[in-house]
Design an enzyme around this catalytic site. Structure first.
Site, PDB file in Angstrom:
ATOM      1  N   ASN A 114      -3.470   5.160  16.087  1.00  0.00           N
ATOM      2  CA  ASN A 114      -4.696   4.954  15.326  1.00  0.00           C
ATOM      3  C   ASN A 114      -5.201   3.535  15.537  1.00  0.00           C
ATOM      4  O   ASN A 114      -4.425   2.591  15.503  1.00  0.00           O
ATOM      5  CB  ASN A 114      -4.396   5.202  13.850  1.00  0.00           C
ATOM      6  N   CYS A 172       6.108  -6.891   6.897  1.00  0.00           N
ATOM      7  CA  CYS A 172       7.285  -6.433   7.645  1.00  0.00           C
ATOM      8  C   CYS A 172       7.669  -7.483   8.666  1.00  0.00           C
ATOM      9  O   CYS A 172       6.843  -7.914   9.468  1.00  0.00           O
ATOM     10  CB  CYS A 172       6.995  -5.103   8.339  1.00  0.00           C
ATOM     11  N   GLU A 197      10.753  -2.064   6.684  1.00  0.00           N
ATOM     12  CA  GLU A 197      11.881  -1.329   7.253  1.00  0.00           C
ATOM     13  C   GLU A 197      12.835  -1.012   6.096  1.00  0.00           C
ATOM     14  O   GLU A 197      13.512  -1.909   5.577  1.00  0.00           O
ATOM     15  CB  GLU A 197      12.570  -2.208   8.320  1.00  0.00           C
ATOM     16  N   GLU A 219       0.826  -1.199   0.000  1.00  0.00           N
ATOM     17  CA  GLU A 219       0.000   0.000   0.000  1.00  0.00           C
ATOM     18  C   GLU A 219       0.863   1.252   0.000  1.00  0.00           C
ATOM     19  O   GLU A 219       1.955   1.275   0.580  1.00  0.00           O
ATOM     20  CB  GLU A 219      -0.917   0.017   1.232  1.00  0.00           C
ATOM     21  N   CYS A 228       6.680  -5.036  15.221  1.00  0.00           N
ATOM     22  CA  CYS A 228       6.431  -4.138  16.359  1.00  0.00           C
ATOM     23  C   CYS A 228       5.013  -4.432  16.852  1.00  0.00           C
ATOM     24  O   CYS A 228       4.096  -4.619  16.041  1.00  0.00           O
ATOM     25  CB  CYS A 228       6.558  -2.682  15.920  1.00  0.00           C
ATOM     26  N   CYS A 241       3.421   8.583   1.255  1.00  0.00           N
ATOM     27  CA  CYS A 241       4.044   7.614   2.163  1.00  0.00           C
ATOM     28  C   CYS A 241       4.147   6.287   1.414  1.00  0.00           C
ATOM     29  O   CYS A 241       3.133   5.764   0.942  1.00  0.00           O
ATOM     30  CB  CYS A 241       3.176   7.470   3.409  1.00  0.00           C
ATOM     31  N   CYS A 253      -0.570   6.214  10.323  1.00  0.00           N
ATOM     32  CA  CYS A 253       0.647   5.556  10.760  1.00  0.00           C
ATOM     33  C   CYS A 253       0.353   4.247  11.503  1.00  0.00           C
ATOM     34  O   CYS A 253      -0.469   4.212  12.409  1.00  0.00           O
ATOM     35  CB  CYS A 253       1.384   6.507  11.677  1.00  0.00           C
ATOM     36  N   CYS A 265       1.814  -2.424  15.551  1.00  0.00           N
ATOM     37  CA  CYS A 265       1.739  -2.032  14.139  1.00  0.00           C
ATOM     38  C   CYS A 265       0.972  -3.053  13.295  1.00  0.00           C
ATOM     39  O   CYS A 265       1.336  -4.235  13.265  1.00  0.00           O
ATOM     40  CB  CYS A 265       3.152  -1.875  13.597  1.00  0.00           C
TER      41      CYS A 265
END
Ligand code: SF4
Length: 346
Positions: free
Chosen positions: A288, A107, A158, A86, A111, A100, A331, A114
């Site tokens: 978010n 990933c 990353e 995305e 984290c 972005c 984010c 996330c």
């Protein structure tokens, strides 16, 4: 993404005069054509030859979501191997039009807060796939007589795990032949790969660096960011000091505000102590909503108090304006969920 060199090689191989390569590159990057058929300066047989052998872009928009206020557009792109990623365009009231982009398919860093980290990691992107996300939004904005003026590598992945491709993509974004974006308009965000931060500091350009810090102590950081088990906070801060000393550039510390986890007054004081005296800026990010259980965003008042404590300690701090929450484009929310079929508006 096709570079002038690739087009020149193609022309040479097919015994086409070299000036055609420049015409094609000009049409793609300066005029924003989306298909070889739309290039008005080249003959039909050449259009056919190009269409049969080359792809203008490595990313194909397949689904989209627009936020209710029209500020944020999220696109699901299909890659040549059918994987998806995305990219997001955010149009701020102050005129910033920020893209972005993602740097990996899924990933692997996982984290805890996330949504992108919940996607299965498949592979890193090529430099063309990174640059083509920006080129897509650049074409989109061109139709509105506007242009991309900021790019952030803060989407899925990353970027420093994919260093060589990252560097190549940065070079084409900055090259006036293609996008021509100033280095200071680009920010690369890392979760903290120490050796790459040092390498990045030694690069001969002025691209901004942001560190996803998210915790002021080693203990807390390794709880929410598994990468901290590999890179200790002390070593990370040493690398950041090296970056600031070497580049004389300000480092941005990104700090996502997680209720009851990293948002206490004690954390604010620890953070102030950690970054004190450094040429830096702390960017507090309201969290978010995602589907991740046990993780919630901090109250507005908590974020305000956190920021005040930093400011009282002399640390420049702001709270990020978050766009696109209603379409999961903010984010930490990117999780390949854009759903409406993509439709080109001419
Ligand atoms: S915050 Fe960044 S590094 Fe961490 S899992 Fe999400 S995309 Fe990966």
């Amino acid at each position: 993404m096709l570079t002038l060199e690739q087009l020149t090689d193609f022309c040479q191989k097919h015994e086409i005069p070299a000036f055609r390569a420049k015409q094609i590159a000009h049409a793609i990057y300066q005029e924003g054509v989306e298909s070889f058929d739309d290039i008005t300066t080249i003959p039909k047989p050449l259009k056919k030859l190009l269409s049969e052998n080359l792809q203008i872009s490595t990313v194909t928009p397949t689904a989209q979501e627009m936020s209710g206020d029209g500020s944020t557009l999220k696109i699901l792109f299909k890659l040549p191997d059918d994987n998806t990623i995305e990219g997001v365009l955010m149009q701020f009231k102050d005129g910033r039009r920020t893209v972005c982009i993602s740097s990996e398919v899924g990933c692997p860093l996982k984290c805890k807060f996330c949504a992108s980290g919940t996607l299965t990691f498949k592979r890193s992107l090529t430099w063309e796939e990174m640059a083509d996300q920006v080129i897509f939004f650049s074409r989109y904005l061109r139709r509105q007589k506007a242009e991309v003026n900021h790019v952030v590598y803060m989407g899925i992945g990353e970027p420093f795990r994919n260093y060589d491709n990252l560097m190549k993509s940065l070079k084409v974004l900055m090259d006036p032949e293609y996008i021509g974006l100033g280095a200071r308009k680009i920010t690369v965000s890392t979760a903290g790969m120490v050796e790459k931060i040092r390498q990045f500091a030694d690069e001969p350009f002025q691209v901004n660096l942001a560190l996803s810090l998210h915790a002021p102590t080693q203990e807390l950081r390794q709880e929410i960011m598994p990468i901290a088990l590999r890179y200790k906070l002390d070593d990370l801060m040493d690398a950041i000091r090296y970056y600031v000393d070497k580049t004389k550039r300000r480092i941005s510390f990104e700090y996502v505000m997680l209720r009851g986890i990293n948002d206490t007054e004690k954390c604010a004081k620890q953070l102030a102590k950690l970054v004190k005296g450094m040429l830096c800026h702390v960017n507090l990010i309201p969290y978010n909503a995602t589907d991740i259980p046990g993780i919630e965003g901090s109250e507005k008042a908590t974020i305000k108090r956190f920021q005040e404590i930093l400011e009282e300690a002399g640390i420049p701090a702001t709270t990020r304006v978050s766009l696109g929450q209603d379409i999961s484009a903010a984010c930490g929310q990117l999780a390949n969920k854009a759903q409406k079929p993509f439709a080109t508006k001419k």
